[in-house]
Design a protein around this motif. Structure first.
Motif, PDB file in Angstrom:
ATOM      1  N   UNK A   1       0.851  -1.185   0.000  1.00  9.59           N
ATOM      2  CA  UNK A   1       0.000   0.000   0.000  1.00  9.59           C
ATOM      3  C   UNK A   1       0.887   1.234   0.000  1.00  9.59           C
ATOM      4  N   UNK A   2       0.821   1.965  -1.085  1.00 10.14           N
ATOM      5  CA  UNK A   2       1.588   3.209  -1.184  1.00 10.14           C
ATOM      6  C   UNK A   2       0.927   4.258  -0.290  1.00 10.14           C
ATOM      7  N   UNK A   3       1.706   5.206   0.190  1.00 10.56           N
ATOM      8  CA  UNK A   3       1.133   6.276   1.002  1.00 10.56           C
ATOM      9  C   UNK A   3       0.145   7.116   0.203  1.00 10.56           C
ATOM     10  N   UNK A   4       0.192   7.033  -1.120  1.00  9.98           N
ATOM     11  CA  UNK A   4      -0.765   7.746  -1.974  1.00  9.98           C
ATOM     12  C   UNK A   4      -2.117   7.040  -2.017  1.00  9.98           C
ATOM     13  N   UNK A   5      -2.175   5.795  -1.490  1.00  6.50           N
ATOM     14  CA  UNK A   5      -3.419   5.040  -1.470  1.00  6.50           C
ATOM     15  C   UNK A   5      -3.474   3.908  -2.480  1.00  6.50           C
ATOM     16  N   UNK A   6      -2.552   3.880  -3.436  1.00  5.41           N
ATOM     17  CA  UNK A   6      -2.514   2.813  -4.440  1.00  5.41           C
ATOM     18  C   UNK A   6      -2.148   1.488  -3.779  1.00  5.41           C
ATOM     19  N   UNK A   7      -2.806   0.402  -4.197  1.00 10.10           N
ATOM     20  CA  UNK A   7      -2.573  -0.918  -3.618  1.00 10.10           C
ATOM     21  C   UNK A   7      -2.176  -1.888  -4.731  1.00 10.10           C
ATOM     22  N   UNK A   8      -1.097  -2.629  -4.506  1.00 12.82           N
ATOM     23  CA  UNK A   8      -0.631  -3.651  -5.440  1.00 12.82           C
ATOM     24  C   UNK A   8      -0.495  -4.976  -4.699  1.00 12.82           C
ATOM     25  N   UNK A   9      -0.795  -6.077  -5.382  1.00 10.27           N
ATOM     26  CA  UNK A   9      -0.629  -7.411  -4.805  1.00 10.27           C
ATOM     27  C   UNK A   9       0.365  -8.191  -5.645  1.00 10.27           C
ATOM     28  N   UNK A  10       1.339  -8.798  -4.975  1.00 16.04           N
ATOM     29  CA  UNK A  10       2.365  -9.594  -5.640  1.00 16.04           C
ATOM     30  C   UNK A  10       2.346 -11.009  -5.065  1.00 16.04           C
TER      31      UNK A  10
END
Length: 83
Positions: free
Chosen positions: A19-28
């Motif tokens: 979870x980026x501090x900008x709010x973007x979420x990525x799953x790896x």
């Protein structure tokens, strides 16, 4: 009648949610692995990277947090006589 030919085999994978501090979420996902140790290593690596993303000389727009867990899959082969 189905008959089991081999013992169940377990495989492991690491799942990382960044979870980026900008709010973007990525799953790896990383794996599959034969043992849980490499999956644990991936989680530890990402946790370390997240701590470093907030360092003194880092750009705050790239700061992030992570949450990681291990998933397990079992594969069991059986004979199928009805094909």
């Amino acid at each position: 009648m189905a008959r089991s030919y081999a013992n169940s085999t377990r495989y492991f994978r690491a799942v990382i949610v960044r979870t980026m501090d900008t709010g973007a979420v990525d799953t790896y996902t990383y794996g599959p692995y034969d043992t849980p140790a490499p999956a644990k290593g991936r989680i530890t690596y990402w946790e370390s990277q997240a701590k470093g993303s907030r360092g003194k000389w880092r750009d705050p727009k790239y700061a992030f947090s992570v949450e990681g867990h291990i998933e397990v899959a079992e594969i069991k082969w059986e004979r199928e006589d009805n094909l």
